[in-house]
Motif scaffolding. Structure first.
Motif, PDB file in Angstrom:
ATOM      1  N   LYS A 337      45.020  17.588  36.379  1.00 51.23           N
ATOM      2  CA  LYS A 337      44.294  16.285  36.265  1.00 51.23           C
ATOM      3  C   LYS A 337      44.082  15.857  37.600  1.00 51.23           C
ATOM      4  O   LYS A 337      42.672  15.351  37.769  1.00 51.23           O
ATOM      5  CB  LYS A 337      45.427  15.261  35.641  1.00 51.23           C
ATOM      6  N   TYR A 338      44.791  15.801  38.593  1.00 51.46           N
ATOM      7  CA  TYR A 338      44.418  15.464  39.890  1.00 51.46           C
ATOM      8  C   TYR A 338      43.263  16.429  40.386  1.00 51.46           C
ATOM      9  O   TYR A 338      42.491  15.912  41.187  1.00 51.46           O
ATOM     10  CB  TYR A 338      45.620  15.596  40.843  1.00 51.46           C
ATOM     11  N   LEU A 339      43.262  17.539  40.325  1.00 50.62           N
ATOM     12  CA  LEU A 339      42.129  18.485  40.611  1.00 50.62           C
ATOM     13  C   LEU A 339      40.928  18.256  39.953  1.00 50.62           C
ATOM     14  O   LEU A 339      39.941  18.178  40.424  1.00 50.62           O
ATOM     15  CB  LEU A 339      42.652  20.039  40.057  1.00 50.62           C
ATOM     16  N   GLY A 340      40.719  17.664  38.855  1.00 44.34           N
ATOM     17  CA  GLY A 340      39.795  17.085  38.185  1.00 44.34           C
ATOM     18  C   GLY A 340      39.232  15.993  38.998  1.00 44.34           C
ATOM     19  O   GLY A 340      38.156  15.786  38.935  1.00 44.34           O
ATOM     20  N   TYR A 341      39.998  15.066  39.436  1.00 47.44           N
ATOM     21  CA  TYR A 341      39.783  14.007  40.153  1.00 47.44           C
ATOM     22  C   TYR A 341      39.019  14.556  41.568  1.00 47.44           C
ATOM     23  O   TYR A 341      37.908  14.012  41.719  1.00 47.44           O
ATOM     24  CB  TYR A 341      40.802  13.139  40.769  1.00 47.44           C
ATOM     25  N   TRP A 342      39.554  15.465  41.995  1.00 47.94           N
ATOM     26  CA  TRP A 342      38.956  16.135  43.195  1.00 47.94           C
ATOM     27  C   TRP A 342      37.452  16.655  42.909  1.00 47.94           C
ATOM     28  O   TRP A 342      36.736  16.530  43.896  1.00 47.94           O
ATOM     29  CB  TRP A 342      39.906  17.362  43.728  1.00 47.94           C
TER      30      TRP A 342
END
Length: 381
Positions: A337-342
């Protein structure tokens, strides 16, 4: 294989009579980069070639003795790499997979894991404390046969590690290693403190105390959550611009905190994140949150530290003091999920990466981190 091994601790405060300005860790060289026998993974384990490892304050706290661990120990718990061997019974990870290493290998069966709080896994807490791995005793040995303990199931200051399958999250091949290296601890912990533990909602106000990699990740999370104001506090002015770049709306030193909170949120912020490891800062945070507000304690104080605060702040003002370990993360859910934000450009993790050095400079890195010169220094073996 090569690994950086800690045989004895070096106190955080120089001994009386020591030379002024002494490079405490660079001169003492508590971490010894040495050759170890390279173990093979057992059932449930993986062999991982470490690409980059990242130096964190949790590593430093083991070196200075404030986090007591069994020695000797191969340190390092935040890293990225490639799977090079797969033990029996592992069907969902393959040789060549790109992986982020995670320092809590949840067992999936204990009370915490059944409650969907794998960061608090009971079995992982036991093995992380003993220097073993989730699926068996420590594997690392010197050529002479001396046992070397594993650090948090990872021991990433190395060119190779055997880890439990539960200690990795597979990520896409195209994520740069210099970005991925910081997701297993700093990003999980700081982001999770805001998004998971505190559950910050749009329009709320957030104050973050301590602008290391975890605190800066919390700042980014406040911005992502839609906070109306994100106040960033650190005594080192050199970190203030980083906080603004990460999404803070106001920055200052501890002396500025009360004024900045009053200007931004009147009678107090909704959430304050303590990412320092100081009981005094926890107490300050409790004073600066509004009625019904929450303080999230992320930093690791010395085990002997005790907190004394007015008890009426809780029942009388409805304030909450929340502990947050690894950001209450579910790594397999949160890292993607956080890689998606990145990928969307909403999580500027690259701000955390100060520089990259060879593993042979790991002791100099300890001094740089302790003095606040770096946020995240990456190492390559």
């Amino acid at each position: 294989m090569k690994a950086a091994v800690l045989y004895s601790t070096v106190p955080a405060v120089p001994a009386p009579g020591s030379a002024p300005g002494k490079r405490r860790y660079a001169d003492a060289k508590p971490l010894v980069v040495q050759e170890l026998d390279q173990p093979q993974p057992r059932a449930g384990e993986l062999g991982v070639a470490i690409t980059y490892s990242s130096l964190c304050h949790s590593d430093l706290s083991v070196v200075d003795g404030s986090r007591v661990r069994p020695l000797p120990m191969a340190l390092g718990h935040e890293a990225v790499g490639r799977v090079v061997s797969v033990g029996g019974g592992v069907a969902d990870v393959s040789v060549g997979d790109h992986v982020v290493l995670v320092f809590v290998p949840s067992c999936g069966h204990c009370r915490a894991c059944r409650s969907e709080r794998p960061a608090l896994c009971h079995r992982a807490a036991e093995t992380n404390s003993s220097g073993d791995l989730l699926h068996g005793p420590a594997l690392l040995r010197t050529p002479a046969g001396e046992r070397i303990n594993h650090h948090l199931g990872v021991s990433a200051f190395a060119d190779y590690a055997v880890v439990a399958r539960e200690s990795v999250v597979v990520i896409d091949d195209d994520v740069p290693d210099t970005v991925a290296a910081m997701f297993g601890c700093a990003v999980l912990t700081g982001m999770g403190a805001v998004l998971n533990t505190a559950g910050v909602n749009p329009g709320q106000s957030v104050a973050v105390f301590g602008l290391g990699a975890v605190g800066l990740s919390a700042v980014m999370a406040g911005r992502l959550a839609g906070a109306a104001g994100v106040i960033a506090i650190d005594p080192n002015p050199g970190k203030h611009q980083l906080a603004l770049d990460a999404g803070a709306t106001a920055v200052g030193t501890p002396a500025d905190a009360a004024r900045l909170v009053e200007e931004a949120a009147g009678d107090g912020v909704d959430v304050a994140v303590e990412a320092v490891g100081s009981t005094g800062v926890i107490a300050t945070c409790l004073e600066l949150v509004t009625r019904g507000g929450a303080v999230v304690s992320v930093g690791l104080p010395h085990p002997s530290a005790e907190l004394t605060v007015p008890a009426l702040q809780f029942a009388g003002a409805g304030k909450r003091l929340l502990g947050s370990y690894m950001g209450d993360a579910v790594p397999g859910r949160d890292i993607p999920k956080y890689l998606g934000y990145w990928r969307e450009g909403r999580l500027p993790v690259g701000l955390l990466h100060t520089d990259t050095r060879p593993l042979t400079e790991i002791n100099e890195g300890l001094d740089a981190l302790a003095s606040g010169q770096v946020v995240r220094r990456l190492f390559r073996a």
